[in-house]
Design a protein around this motif. Structure first.
Motif, PDB file in Angstrom:
ATOM      1  N   GLU A  65      40.289  29.342  41.850  1.00 42.55           N
ATOM      2  CA  GLU A  65      40.569  28.656  40.524  1.00 42.55           C
ATOM      3  C   GLU A  65      40.013  26.936  40.819  1.00 42.55           C
ATOM      4  N   THR A 150      47.195  21.904  41.240  1.00 46.01           N
ATOM      5  CA  THR A 150      46.895  22.583  40.107  1.00 46.01           C
ATOM      6  C   THR A 150      47.657  22.171  39.049  1.00 46.01           C
ATOM      7  N   ALA A 167      43.503  28.961  34.654  1.00 44.76           N
ATOM      8  CA  ALA A 167      42.766  29.748  35.514  1.00 44.76           C
ATOM      9  C   ALA A 167      42.847  31.228  35.251  1.00 44.76           C
ATOM     10  N   ASP A 169      40.290  32.363  34.520  1.00 43.85           N
ATOM     11  CA  ASP A 169      38.956  32.410  35.047  1.00 43.85           C
ATOM     12  C   ASP A 169      39.223  32.084  36.781  1.00 43.85           C
ATOM     13  N   ARG A 171      40.987  34.853  37.796  1.00 43.27           N
ATOM     14  CA  ARG A 171      42.021  35.623  38.642  1.00 43.27           C
ATOM     15  C   ARG A 171      42.399  37.063  37.597  1.00 43.27           C
ATOM     16  N   GLU A 202      34.016  28.934  42.665  1.00 44.37           N
ATOM     17  CA  GLU A 202      34.114  27.676  41.811  1.00 44.37           C
ATOM     18  C   GLU A 202      33.386  26.575  42.626  1.00 44.37           C
ATOM     19  N   HIS A 311      38.337  26.522  31.931  1.00 44.26           N
ATOM     20  CA  HIS A 311      38.672  25.371  32.836  1.00 44.26           C
ATOM     21  C   HIS A 311      39.541  24.180  32.056  1.00 44.26           C
TER      22      HIS A 311
END
Ligand code: ZN
Length: 345
Positions: A65, A150, A167, A169, A171, A202, A311
């Motif tokens: 991520e 994070t 995220a 995005d 996982r 990423e 994001h």
């Protein structure tokens, strides 16, 4: 689908370059769902069915991520950071964050002020994280330079089988490829089926490179997320009419293999499932681009989950889309055969 496992993955910190914890969870989860599970030096986990087969199909979803990384500690004990991947800097001030240290999570608050809030040109290096430390020495007892950061957010269920979290995005992509492999076993897929949870998408793309270079697939599918046109943000004219909850998205671009898209469409038809279509000019910006250019060249397709607010600290996607994507890719594994002719004429 195993929702509990999905939510566990979505609650795990996995900033690019620091994916060991999430990869270990996937490695353990797949032990009794695959014929072979391997991990490489980067932490890429690849699960396989029929590993003895010559013809190999590789699905990849990235487990990393975006986030921040601690670069220095000020005299006042606050942390300065840089970005890891494509962050929106303005989403951080005023937010709680987690610093992933060797001794576990330390919590922090990202400093905010009137000046910060009004700064339209905010950079990652302008951010300061307050962990409650009294001074630099105090902070450095808990945090190392290079620790990743994070948002302090977890997954929540919304109305209509939708979810929000940090995220998704990508996982959800890593989860989908593993669940699809489990389902392919039940469907009696006969080719070598490989599902990989890749690292580094990423930032460097190194995970997809290591994985595809070692598996040497005949065919690859990247499973990632894509922008939608059903809310603020992306215009339909840019990439297509894409909505959350309306099914997996197939990509048309110069490098995505057209015959693979046709096979995926046939699989969807067989399942009575709607798919959506997006267009991209040039690269897809996914692991697909990397896998495509390994070995002697690998034909690939890109299957995406529609995702709102990509994001951002709270992305929104649909569990229905996730389930449909699992079903589609399991069907695809079963539809692949050694005699597949992918030449265009
Ligand atoms: Zn992604």
């Amino acid at each position: 689908m195993n929702k509990e496992f999905l939510f566990d993955l979505l609650s795990t910190g996995s900033v690019s370059g620091n994916e060991a914890q999430i990869e270990k969870k996937i490695y353990d989860y797949m032990q009794d769902r695959a014929d072979l599970v391997t991990v490489d030096e980067l932490g890429n986990v690849t699960a396989a069915l029929n590993p003895e087969a010559d013809f190999k199909v590789l699905l990849a979803g990235h487990a990393d991520e975006i986030g921040l990384m601690v670069t220095s500690v000020g005299g006042d004990g606050t942390l300065a950071v840089t970005n890891i991947g494509g962050i929106y800097t303005t989403t951080y001030p005023g937010h709680k964050v987690r610093i992933h240290t060797k001794n576990g999570v330390i919590y922090g608050a990202v400093a905010n002020s009137r000046d910060t809030a009004k700064n339209g040109d905010l950079k990652a290096s302008d951010l300061r994280i307050d962990i409650g430390a009294k001074d630099k020495e105090d902070a450095l007892q808990y945090v190392d330079l290079g620790d990743t950061v994070t948002f302090d957010t977890d997954v929540r269920e919304l109305l209509n089988n939708r979810i929000t979290g940090r995220a998704l995005d990508d996982r959800i992509g890593a989860f989908i490829v593993m669940e699809a492999l489990g389902e392919a076993k039940k469907k009696g897929a006969s080719v070598g089926c490989y599902a990989a949870a890749t690292t580094g998408e990423e930032t460097t793309g190194n995970g997809a490179f290591f994985t595809a270079s070692r598996v040497k697939p005949n065919v690859a599918v990247a499973v990632d997320v894509t922008y939608t046109s059903d809310n603020c943000g992306i215009s339909e004219a840019l990439t297509g009419d894409i909505a959350v909850g309306k099914g997996p998205v197939l990509c048309n671009n110069p490098s995505v293999h057209k015959k693979l898209n046709l096979i995926l469409r046939d699989c969807a038809k067989k399942l009575g499932m709607e798919v959506q279509t997006e267009a991209a000019n040039g690269h897809t910006g996914t692991d697909g681009d990397t896998m495509h250019l390994t070995g002697i060249g690998v034909p690939f397709a890109l299957v995406s989950i529609p995702l709102r607010y990509m994001h951002n600290p709270d992305e929104v996607g649909s569990l229905d889309d996730i389930q449909n994507c699992i079903d589609l890719l399991a069907e695809f594994f079963a539809a692949c055969s050694e005699g597949m002719d992918l030449k265009p004429f």
